[in-house]
Motif scaffolding. Sequence first.
Motif, PDB file in Angstrom:
ATOM      1  N   THR A 105      48.020  38.394  46.825  1.00  0.00           N
ATOM      2  CA  THR A 105      46.758  38.547  47.552  1.00  0.00           C
ATOM      3  C   THR A 105      46.939  38.390  49.055  1.00  0.00           C
ATOM      4  O   THR A 105      45.966  38.246  49.788  1.00  0.00           O
ATOM      5  N   GLU A 135      43.452  42.670  44.594  1.00  0.00           N
ATOM      6  CA  GLU A 135      42.293  42.968  45.442  1.00  0.00           C
ATOM      7  C   GLU A 135      40.999  42.384  44.869  1.00  0.00           C
ATOM      8  O   GLU A 135      40.055  42.100  45.612  1.00  0.00           O
ATOM      9  N   ASP A 136      40.950  42.156  43.557  1.00  0.00           N
ATOM     10  CA  ASP A 136      39.790  41.485  42.967  1.00  0.00           C
ATOM     11  C   ASP A 136      39.715  40.038  43.451  1.00  0.00           C
ATOM     12  O   ASP A 136      38.634  39.534  43.769  1.00  0.00           O
ATOM     13  N   ARG A 177      31.919  34.343  52.703  1.00  0.00           N
ATOM     14  CA  ARG A 177      30.705  34.874  53.337  1.00  0.00           C
ATOM     15  C   ARG A 177      29.497  33.993  53.028  1.00  0.00           C
ATOM     16  O   ARG A 177      28.669  33.718  53.904  1.00  0.00           O
ATOM     17  N   VAL A 195      41.001  38.905  46.245  1.00  0.00           N
ATOM     18  CA  VAL A 195      40.675  38.949  47.677  1.00  0.00           C
ATOM     19  C   VAL A 195      39.176  39.118  47.856  1.00  0.00           C
ATOM     20  O   VAL A 195      38.544  38.392  48.641  1.00  0.00           O
ATOM     21  N   ARG A 196      38.556  40.045  47.131  1.00  0.00           N
ATOM     22  CA  ARG A 196      37.108  40.260  47.232  1.00  0.00           C
ATOM     23  C   ARG A 196      36.340  39.001  46.809  1.00  0.00           C
ATOM     24  O   ARG A 196      35.341  38.628  47.430  1.00  0.00           O
ATOM     25  N   TYR A 197      36.802  38.352  45.765  1.00  0.00           N
ATOM     26  CA  TYR A 197      36.158  37.123  45.285  1.00  0.00           C
ATOM     27  C   TYR A 197      36.156  36.055  46.370  1.00  0.00           C
ATOM     28  O   TYR A 197      35.127  35.478  46.679  1.00  0.00           O
ATOM     29  N   ARG A 198      37.315  35.793  46.942  1.00  0.00           N
ATOM     30  CA  ARG A 198      37.372  34.727  47.954  1.00  0.00           C
ATOM     31  C   ARG A 198      36.625  35.114  49.223  1.00  0.00           C
ATOM     32  O   ARG A 198      35.989  34.277  49.849  1.00  0.00           O
ATOM     33  N   GLN A 199      36.667  36.395  49.601  1.00  0.00           N
ATOM     34  CA  GLN A 199      35.923  36.821  50.783  1.00  0.00           C
ATOM     35  C   GLN A 199      34.422  36.665  50.562  1.00  0.00           C
ATOM     36  O   GLN A 199      33.697  36.254  51.472  1.00  0.00           O
ATOM     37  N   GLY A 200      33.966  36.953  49.357  1.00  0.00           N
ATOM     38  CA  GLY A 200      32.555  36.765  49.038  1.00  0.00           C
ATOM     39  C   GLY A 200      32.147  35.301  49.130  1.00  0.00           C
ATOM     40  O   GLY A 200      31.105  34.967  49.687  1.00  0.00           O
ATOM     41  N   GLU A 234      43.366  44.332  52.621  1.00  0.00           N
ATOM     42  CA  GLU A 234      42.253  43.968  53.502  1.00  0.00           C
ATOM     43  C   GLU A 234      42.010  42.465  53.467  1.00  0.00           C
ATOM     44  O   GLU A 234      41.072  41.992  52.829  1.00  0.00           O
ATOM     45  N   THR A 235      42.855  41.720  54.140  1.00  0.00           N
ATOM     46  CA  THR A 235      42.715  40.267  54.171  1.00  0.00           C
ATOM     47  C   THR A 235      43.135  39.726  55.524  1.00  0.00           C
ATOM     48  O   THR A 235      43.976  40.322  56.204  1.00  0.00           O
TER      49      THR A 235
END
Length: 151
Positions: A86, A29-30, A40, A32-37, A90-91
Motif C-alpha cells: 500500500t 488500493e482498497d 478524511r 489505501v482508499r479505506y485509510r484515506q477515507g 495514489e498515496t
Amino acid sequence: MKFLGTLAVATAALTLASTASAQSFQKPEDAVRYRQGAFRVLAAHFGALGAMANNRAPFDAQAAARHADVIAAIAPLPFHAFTAGTDKGETRARGEIWSEQAKFRGAAEKMQAEVTKLAAAAKTGNLDNIKATFGAAAGSCKACHDDFRRD
C-alpha cells in the motif's frame, strides 16, 4: 444534518472496525482508499473541533463532545490499512512507515492516546479543558505527518 451523515458513516466504519485488524483487503488500493477515507473523517471532525478550540467558530459543548467522540472512535482505523503493497499508487504515505514500523506504530499509539484525552476533556463541556488537550492532540497528528506523510 451533514453531521448526522458523517456520524452514520463513522458509526458504520466503527462497526466494521472490529474486524479491520484481521481484515485482508482484496487489493492494496482498497486498503489505501479505506485509510484515506478514515483520515478524511478524522480531518473533518478535528477541523470543526479545532475551530472551536481556536476561537474561529462559536463554542457548542454538545457539538464539541460529538466531534471528539467521532475522532476517538475513528482514530485507530486507518492504521490497520498500512499493509504490504500500500506504499504505491495514489498515496501520500512515505516509505518510512514500513522501514520504521516501530516508530510509526508508536506515533499512531501516541495520537490515539491524545485524542482519547481530548474526548474526555470535551465531555466536560468546558472549552478551557478542550483547549488544554487540543494542542497535544494536534501536535501528535502533526508529528506523524512530519515523519510519515508526503506533502
